[in-house]
Design an enzyme around this catalytic site. Structure first.
Site, PDB file in Angstrom:
ATOM      1  CD  GLU A  63      26.051 -39.693  13.055  1.00 10.83           C
ATOM      2  OE1 GLU A  63      26.506 -38.607  12.627  1.00 10.83           O
ATOM      3  OE2 GLU A  63      26.764 -40.560  13.587  1.00 10.83           O
ATOM      4  CD  GLU A  70      29.583 -32.929  12.768  1.00 11.13           C
ATOM      5  OE1 GLU A  70      29.092 -33.002  11.620  1.00 11.13           O
ATOM      6  OE2 GLU A  70      30.422 -33.724  13.203  1.00 11.13           O
TER       7      GLU A  70
END
Length: 119
Positions: A63, A70
């Site tokens: 994550e 991102e």
């Protein structure tokens, strides 16, 4: 030594930022906390704890890497770009795959321990 301590500070800063700003990271942390409580309550063996810790570490790491990708993609490609979208989708898919593996590990460990309570 000072440099090493500073690098840990940066790492904790990243974890803190992710926890404050990323709903998925918060979700995975909450899920990890529930699994840890369940493991404690069900008195997992040392080898089971190793698998649980590995699974939690893999999911949280994936994550964090997804979030880093991102942020980087948003930096280099602020406007919509199909390739940028594909990169983000692939990073998210990696998190999903790791989470599914972690869930499978959890099911393999917890189902036999919970069956006596269900029957």
């Amino acid at each position: 030594m000072r440099r090493l301590i500073k690098s840990f500070g940066y790492a904790f800063k990243g974890i803190t930022w992710a926890f404050k700003t990323q709903p998925n990271f918060k979700f995975h942390c909450a899920a990890a906390a529930l699994v840890l409580l369940a493991g404690y309550g069900l008195k997992l063996s040392s080898s089971e704890w190793i698998w649980i810790a590995t699974a939690i570490g893999m999911v949280l790491s994936a994550e964090l890497l997804n979030t880093a990708i991102e942020v980087l993609v948003d930096l280099v490609s602020p406007q919509y770009n199909i390739k940028a979208g594909q990169v983000k989708d692939l990073a998210a898919a990696a998190v999903l795959l790791v989470a599914l593996i972690a869930a499978t590990i959890g099911l393999i460990i917890f189902i036999p321990k919970l069956l006596p309570y269900v029957a």
